[in-house]
Design an enzyme around this catalytic site. Structure first.
Site, PDB file in Angstrom:
ATOM      1  N   HIS A 106     -98.532 -46.096  19.803  1.00  0.00           N
ATOM      2  CA  HIS A 106     -97.826 -44.818  19.704  1.00  0.00           C
ATOM      3  C   HIS A 106     -96.736 -44.733  20.758  1.00  0.00           C
ATOM      4  O   HIS A 106     -96.833 -45.362  21.806  1.00  0.00           O
ATOM      5  CB  HIS A 106     -98.794 -43.640  19.855  1.00  0.00           C
ATOM      6  CG  HIS A 106     -99.622 -43.718  21.096  1.00  0.00           C
ATOM      7  ND1 HIS A 106    -100.757 -44.493  21.168  1.00  0.00           N
ATOM      8  CD2 HIS A 106     -99.488 -43.141  22.306  1.00  0.00           C
ATOM      9  CE1 HIS A 106    -101.286 -44.392  22.372  1.00  0.00           C
ATOM     10  NE2 HIS A 106    -100.528 -43.581  23.097  1.00  0.00           N
ATOM     11  N   HIS A 108     -94.642 -42.080  23.232  1.00  0.00           N
ATOM     12  CA  HIS A 108     -94.622 -40.751  23.836  1.00  0.00           C
ATOM     13  C   HIS A 108     -93.159 -40.309  23.960  1.00  0.00           C
ATOM     14  O   HIS A 108     -92.336 -41.061  24.478  1.00  0.00           O
ATOM     15  CB  HIS A 108     -95.172 -40.773  25.262  1.00  0.00           C
ATOM     16  CG  HIS A 108     -96.619 -41.113  25.375  1.00  0.00           C
ATOM     17  ND1 HIS A 108     -97.578 -40.147  25.594  1.00  0.00           N
ATOM     18  CD2 HIS A 108     -97.283 -42.289  25.331  1.00  0.00           C
ATOM     19  CE1 HIS A 108     -98.774 -40.736  25.694  1.00  0.00           C
ATOM     20  NE2 HIS A 108     -98.620 -42.031  25.534  1.00  0.00           N
TER      21      HIS A 108
HETATM   22  P1  5GP Z   1    -102.041 -43.431  25.814  1.00  0.00           P
HETATM   23  O1  5GP Z   1    -102.690 -43.226  27.128  1.00  0.00           O
HETATM   24  O2  5GP Z   1    -102.950 -44.246  24.923  1.00  0.00           O
HETATM   25  O3  5GP Z   1    -100.651 -43.953  25.875  1.00  0.00           O
HETATM   26  O4  5GP Z   1    -101.853 -41.994  25.202  1.00  0.00           O
HETATM   27  C1  5GP Z   1    -102.776 -41.348  24.407  1.00  0.00           C
HETATM   28  C2  5GP Z   1    -102.329 -39.921  24.380  1.00  0.00           C
HETATM   29  O5  5GP Z   1    -103.062 -39.277  23.377  1.00  0.00           O
HETATM   30  C3  5GP Z   1    -102.579 -39.180  25.688  1.00  0.00           C
HETATM   31  O6  5GP Z   1    -101.364 -38.681  26.188  1.00  0.00           O
HETATM   32  C4  5GP Z   1    -103.548 -38.069  25.292  1.00  0.00           C
HETATM   33  O7  5GP Z   1    -103.243 -36.865  25.936  1.00  0.00           O
HETATM   34  C5  5GP Z   1    -103.362 -37.978  23.799  1.00  0.00           C
HETATM   35  N1  5GP Z   1    -104.543 -37.598  23.071  1.00  0.00           N
HETATM   36  C6  5GP Z   1    -105.817 -38.002  23.285  1.00  0.00           C
HETATM   37  N2  5GP Z   1    -106.652 -37.468  22.365  1.00  0.00           N
HETATM   38  C7  5GP Z   1    -105.883 -36.701  21.557  1.00  0.00           C
HETATM   39  C8  5GP Z   1    -106.182 -35.899  20.414  1.00  0.00           C
HETATM   40  O8  5GP Z   1    -107.307 -35.768  19.958  1.00  0.00           O
HETATM   41  N3  5GP Z   1    -105.122 -35.264  19.824  1.00  0.00           N
HETATM   42  C9  5GP Z   1    -103.846 -35.377  20.301  1.00  0.00           C
HETATM   43  N4  5GP Z   1    -102.899 -34.704  19.655  1.00  0.00           N
HETATM   44  N5  5GP Z   1    -103.546 -36.120  21.378  1.00  0.00           N
HETATM   45  C10 5GP Z   1    -104.551 -36.784  21.999  1.00  0.00           C
END
Ligand code: 5GP
Length: 142
Positions: A106, A108
């Site tokens: 994903h 951001h």
């Molecule tokens: P990563 O750390 O993998 O780059 O980012 C994952 C992101 O997903 C984090 O910023 C976290 O806040 C977000 N996130 C985690 N669980 C959920 C969820 O259930 N719904 C949404 N909309 N975002 C989530």
């Protein structure tokens, strides 16, 4: 956990793509879905997720990656128009050691205001109704 892990079809973004858990959706087509981060680091923190089941940048096909970055810029433009931040970061984590917490690729989109410090990554959970209102403002600019 290394950079070459098996894709877990039960991860949270797979469930959002499947429609099994709710999200504050900004945009969706047959290849990507975009929704508000539930633990935002700033107002308007938006995620763009390809629908192909891949863990990280190294696993996605070129064509799907090209589509993802084009869609990410399109949505980032809408964030810029809707919220008028001073700056905007695109962030993408690969592997637990790099800070990745959801193992479905994903992007951001993180709006930045010079006078507002960022919340920590994966910090407090936002109110769903507030997220939906922000998502609607962004979607309106697409
Ligand atoms: P990563 O750390 O993998 O780059 O980012 C994952 C992101 O997903 C984090 O910023 C976290 O806040 C977000 N996130 C985690 N669980 C959920 C969820 O259930 N719904 C949404 N909309 N975002 C989530």
């Amino acid at each position: 956990m290394s950079l070459t892990i098996a894709y877990d079809p039960g991860n949270i973004f797979a469930k959002i793509i499947a429609g099994d858990i709710p999200c504050a959706r900004v945009y969706e087509d047959d290849r990507v879905i975009s929704f508000m981060d539930a633990f935002p680091q700033s107002k308007g923190h938006t995620l763009v997720v390809p629908k192909v089941p891949v863990c990280n940048l190294f696993d996605i096909a070129d064509d799907d990656l090209a589509n993802l970055i084009v869609q990410t810029r399109r949505i980032a433009r809408a964030v810029r128009e809707a919220l008028a931040p001073d700056g905007l970061r695109l962030i993408q984590f690969n592997g637990e050691a790099a800070g990745q917490t959801v193992f479905h690729l994903h992007m951001h989109i993180l709006p930045i205001w010079t006078d507002q410090p960022l919340a920590r990554h994966g910090g407090g959970m936002a109110d769903m109704e507030v997220l939906k209102a922000t998502a609607a403002r962004i979607a309106d600019k697409l």
